[in-house]
Scaffold this motif. Sequence first.
Motif, PDB file in Angstrom:
ATOM      1  N   GLU A  65       0.817  -1.209   0.000  1.00  0.00           N
ATOM      2  CA  GLU A  65       0.000   0.000   0.000  1.00  0.00           C
ATOM      3  C   GLU A  65       0.851   1.260   0.000  1.00  0.00           C
ATOM      4  O   GLU A  65       0.388   2.336  -0.405  1.00  0.00           O
ATOM      5  CB  GLU A  65      -0.941   0.012   1.194  1.00  0.00           C
ATOM      6  CG  GLU A  65      -0.244   0.164   2.524  1.00  0.00           C
ATOM      7  CD  GLU A  65      -1.177  -0.027   3.708  1.00  0.00           C
ATOM      8  OE1 GLU A  65      -1.187   0.837   4.579  1.00  0.00           O
ATOM      9  OE2 GLU A  65      -1.894  -1.054   3.750  1.00  0.00           O
ATOM     10  N   PRO A 363      -4.223  -2.482  -3.931  1.00  0.00           N
ATOM     11  CA  PRO A 363      -3.362  -1.998  -2.841  1.00  0.00           C
ATOM     12  C   PRO A 363      -2.723  -0.644  -3.142  1.00  0.00           C
ATOM     13  O   PRO A 363      -2.581   0.203  -2.248  1.00  0.00           O
ATOM     14  CB  PRO A 363      -2.299  -3.102  -2.711  1.00  0.00           C
ATOM     15  CG  PRO A 363      -2.957  -4.330  -3.258  1.00  0.00           C
ATOM     16  CD  PRO A 363      -3.823  -3.835  -4.384  1.00  0.00           C
ATOM     17  N   ALA A 366      -5.494   1.936  -2.854  1.00  0.00           N
ATOM     18  CA  ALA A 366      -5.859   2.038  -1.439  1.00  0.00           C
ATOM     19  C   ALA A 366      -4.819   2.835  -0.666  1.00  0.00           C
ATOM     20  O   ALA A 366      -5.161   3.659   0.196  1.00  0.00           O
ATOM     21  CB  ALA A 366      -6.013   0.641  -0.838  1.00  0.00           C
ATOM     22  N   ARG A 383      -3.604   2.538   8.199  1.00  0.00           N
ATOM     23  CA  ARG A 383      -3.267   1.375   7.383  1.00  0.00           C
ATOM     24  C   ARG A 383      -4.396   0.359   7.399  1.00  0.00           C
ATOM     25  O   ARG A 383      -5.343   0.468   8.180  1.00  0.00           O
ATOM     26  CB  ARG A 383      -1.976   0.721   7.854  1.00  0.00           C
ATOM     27  CG  ARG A 383      -2.056   0.064   9.220  1.00  0.00           C
ATOM     28  CD  ARG A 383      -0.797  -0.748   9.498  1.00  0.00           C
ATOM     29  NE  ARG A 383      -0.574  -1.763   8.469  1.00  0.00           N
ATOM     30  CZ  ARG A 383       0.452  -2.610   8.467  1.00  0.00           C
ATOM     31  NH1 ARG A 383       1.347  -2.556   9.434  1.00  0.00           N
ATOM     32  NH2 ARG A 383       0.589  -3.512   7.521  1.00  0.00           N
ATOM     33  N   LEU A 384      -4.258  -0.629   6.514  1.00  0.00           N
ATOM     34  CA  LEU A 384      -5.250  -1.692   6.394  1.00  0.00           C
ATOM     35  C   LEU A 384      -4.813  -2.916   7.175  1.00  0.00           C
ATOM     36  O   LEU A 384      -3.651  -3.326   7.109  1.00  0.00           O
ATOM     37  CB  LEU A 384      -5.445  -2.087   4.933  1.00  0.00           C
ATOM     38  CG  LEU A 384      -6.085  -1.072   3.990  1.00  0.00           C
ATOM     39  CD1 LEU A 384      -6.013  -1.587   2.561  1.00  0.00           C
ATOM     40  CD2 LEU A 384      -7.523  -0.796   4.375  1.00  0.00           C
ATOM     41  N   GLN A 386      -4.998  -7.071   7.626  1.00  0.00           N
ATOM     42  CA  GLN A 386      -4.945  -8.104   6.610  1.00  0.00           C
ATOM     43  C   GLN A 386      -6.336  -8.507   6.148  1.00  0.00           C
ATOM     44  O   GLN A 386      -6.575  -8.704   4.947  1.00  0.00           O
ATOM     45  CB  GLN A 386      -4.208  -9.340   7.145  1.00  0.00           C
ATOM     46  CG  GLN A 386      -4.029 -10.459   6.129  1.00  0.00           C
ATOM     47  CD  GLN A 386      -3.172 -10.034   4.958  1.00  0.00           C
ATOM     48  OE1 GLN A 386      -2.093  -9.482   5.153  1.00  0.00           O
ATOM     49  NE2 GLN A 386      -3.635 -10.260   3.739  1.00  0.00           N
ATOM     50  N   GLU A 389      -7.660  -5.826   3.760  1.00  0.00           N
ATOM     51  CA  GLU A 389      -7.045  -5.893   2.434  1.00  0.00           C
ATOM     52  C   GLU A 389      -7.614  -7.060   1.630  1.00  0.00           C
ATOM     53  O   GLU A 389      -7.894  -6.934   0.430  1.00  0.00           O
ATOM     54  CB  GLU A 389      -5.529  -6.028   2.552  1.00  0.00           C
ATOM     55  CG  GLU A 389      -4.815  -5.996   1.212  1.00  0.00           C
ATOM     56  CD  GLU A 389      -3.309  -5.949   1.354  1.00  0.00           C
ATOM     57  OE1 GLU A 389      -2.622  -6.179   0.345  1.00  0.00           O
ATOM     58  OE2 GLU A 389      -2.817  -5.685   2.470  1.00  0.00           O
ATOM     59  N   SER A 390      -7.819  -8.194   2.300  1.00  0.00           N
ATOM     60  CA  SER A 390      -8.408  -9.344   1.607  1.00  0.00           C
ATOM     61  C   SER A 390      -9.823  -9.039   1.143  1.00  0.00           C
ATOM     62  O   SER A 390     -10.222  -9.421   0.028  1.00  0.00           O
ATOM     63  CB  SER A 390      -8.419 -10.564   2.540  1.00  0.00           C
ATOM     64  OG  SER A 390      -7.103 -10.914   2.927  1.00  0.00           O
ATOM     65  N   LEU A 392     -11.031  -6.100   0.351  1.00  0.00           N
ATOM     66  CA  LEU A 392     -10.947  -5.203  -0.801  1.00  0.00           C
ATOM     67  C   LEU A 392     -10.621  -5.970  -2.073  1.00  0.00           C
ATOM     68  O   LEU A 392     -11.126  -5.635  -3.158  1.00  0.00           O
ATOM     69  CB  LEU A 392      -9.868  -4.134  -0.560  1.00  0.00           C
ATOM     70  CG  LEU A 392     -10.105  -3.116   0.550  1.00  0.00           C
ATOM     71  CD1 LEU A 392      -8.935  -2.142   0.622  1.00  0.00           C
ATOM     72  CD2 LEU A 392     -11.406  -2.358   0.347  1.00  0.00           C
ATOM     73  N   MET A 393      -9.795  -6.988  -1.956  1.00  0.00           N
ATOM     74  CA  MET A 393      -9.354  -7.725  -3.136  1.00  0.00           C
ATOM     75  C   MET A 393     -10.453  -8.606  -3.727  1.00  0.00           C
ATOM     76  O   MET A 393     -10.430  -8.900  -4.925  1.00  0.00           O
ATOM     77  CB  MET A 393      -8.133  -8.582  -2.792  1.00  0.00           C
ATOM     78  CG  MET A 393      -6.893  -7.769  -2.428  1.00  0.00           C
ATOM     79  SD  MET A 393      -6.303  -6.708  -3.752  1.00  0.00           S
ATOM     80  CE  MET A 393      -5.680  -7.933  -4.908  1.00  0.00           C
ATOM     81  N   ARG A 436      -5.867   1.422  12.480  1.00  0.00           N
ATOM     82  CA  ARG A 436      -5.948   0.287  11.563  1.00  0.00           C
ATOM     83  C   ARG A 436      -7.405   0.077  11.139  1.00  0.00           C
ATOM     84  O   ARG A 436      -8.303  -0.020  11.961  1.00  0.00           O
ATOM     85  CB  ARG A 436      -5.409  -0.973  12.220  1.00  0.00           C
ATOM     86  CG  ARG A 436      -5.471  -2.139  11.251  1.00  0.00           C
ATOM     87  CD  ARG A 436      -4.948  -3.464  11.737  1.00  0.00           C
ATOM     88  NE  ARG A 436      -4.463  -3.558  13.067  1.00  0.00           N
ATOM     89  CZ  ARG A 436      -3.397  -4.284  13.427  1.00  0.00           C
ATOM     90  NH1 ARG A 436      -2.707  -4.912  12.512  1.00  0.00           N
ATOM     91  NH2 ARG A 436      -3.038  -4.380  14.679  1.00  0.00           N
ATOM     92  N   GLN A 439     -11.844  -5.277   8.427  1.00  0.00           N
ATOM     93  CA  GLN A 439     -12.931  -5.640   7.522  1.00  0.00           C
ATOM     94  C   GLN A 439     -14.264  -5.090   8.033  1.00  0.00           C
ATOM     95  O   GLN A 439     -15.112  -4.663   7.248  1.00  0.00           O
ATOM     96  CB  GLN A 439     -12.998  -7.151   7.371  1.00  0.00           C
ATOM     97  CG  GLN A 439     -14.073  -7.615   6.385  1.00  0.00           C
ATOM     98  CD  GLN A 439     -14.083  -9.131   6.244  1.00  0.00           C
ATOM     99  OE1 GLN A 439     -13.406  -9.834   6.980  1.00  0.00           O
ATOM    100  NE2 GLN A 439     -14.841  -9.631   5.286  1.00  0.00           N
TER     101      GLN A 439
END
Length: 518
Positions: A65, A363, A366, A383-384, A386, A389-390, A392-393, A436, A439
């Motif tokens: 990111e 990423p 983002a 920050r994101l 984990q 981030e998953s 978002l993907m 942070r 989700q």
Amino acid sequence: MTALLHTLQGLLTRLSEGQSKETLHEHWAQLLEVLMGPFRADASALLVVNEDGFRPIATLGLPDEVWGRCFTLEKQPRLATIALQPGVSRFGPDCTLSNPFDGLIDDTLSQIHDSIGVALRDGERLIGILTLDTLTPGQLEGCDEERLIAAANLLGTCLCMAARLGTVTPITQTYAFERQTMPLHWHSPAMRRLDDALSLVAPTDMNVLLHGETGVGKERIVQQLHTRSPRYRASLVRVNCAALPEYLIESELFGHCRGAFSGAVKDHRGHFAMADGGTLMLDEIGELPLVLQPKLLRVLQEGEIQPLGSERPQRVDVRVIAVTNRDLAAEVRSGRFREDLYHRLSVFPLEIPPLRERREDIPLLAGNFLEENRIRLGLSNLRLAQDAESALMVWHWPGNVRELEHTISRAALRALGDALQERRHFKGDQRQVTVRITQHHLDLPTKQIPHDLDEEVQSTLPATKESWQALRVATEDFQRHYIHRALTSHEDNWAATARALATDTGNLHRLGKRLGLK
């Protein structure tokens, strides 16, 4: 020394040969890894001056990111301090200046305790910054400053060569750019192809037709076309054809003289006159009424406008970039758009892919939006997690980049609210913390696993509810298996594997070490 010479030779060869950006990107990462190897840093970054601030061109020990973030000296006092110093700048555990990488090195959001920075210069001109950071106080105390300055000078020389060959773009002009510009290095092949096309057509005067779904970022691409063109010093004028009443469109585009119609109490310059010498963006060009399309065609053919009420035409030098989310070819076939105008506008057509077709860039995008929200909310860092981030993907992003931007903005505010609630007894500035996003903060709909999911992936899913693992453990197991298969198919060539996986070679090496593959 042998590894350094080999890496440096590879980079210089590829610079002189004009290699693709992704290949050069790998070699910058390799050069940074070789040069920073002797120093006991948990993370390091090579930042290059770009149109809108400092952007990473190579990093070690930092998440993906970071690549989407732009750091400005106004918002990053530690970077500003480095930029002003002729030698090495040291920042100990007691330094109160914010660090751009606080909370980004590990998953526990650890604040950086020691850091070192060196400004890279071409003569008196600042072209970049080299940083080293560690989570352990005193770990960088024994750093050999002479060796670090020598490494910085070598990196600066390489940056100067790259700038002269056009492979990176340190700023040399004094004019101002709009803040939103395209990141240096896209991860997806689709956006790399688009960036190559932009580099090809931007320096010309060709009219461009931009097509893409709502929210893909068409205005940012228009800005890039203008910024990279010889017209950058003149105006970029934006017109939304769908927002103008039909009876005013001609006056708005071409202007009018006093008394030309009822209510015309003074002369009015149209958008074409405002954009003379520059660029005119015609957004929603498919909404232009059929009756006015011949007049636009005449301007494109002859380079002249005739304001309403004027007897004399005026010469204008305008580059037109037309933007639409419609299929204009289909509009031509249906008779709703003139074919001759369509061909005049689409001298160089460009298609902007939707976000679902370039998930590798999520990423990067983002990171850009995280940095914007960090500044807006006054946080030390943002920050994101984990799981975020998953999430978002895997989401399909029907609203494209705009939906991603708004999703992260809302999530940042929710995450800040939770963080402040947890720290309600905290003394001092409660916003100077690393927040942070999880989700839960994203509030995205749960995406169901497709029925046609690969059988091998399906076979790894737990058969019973008792056998489910933590998401991080399951993700690492999948990454370990997936990277191992990719390495096997590429004969254990890490650089080739990184290209196939559309990721940074240095980051893949570090991920491989963490997963036990090296």
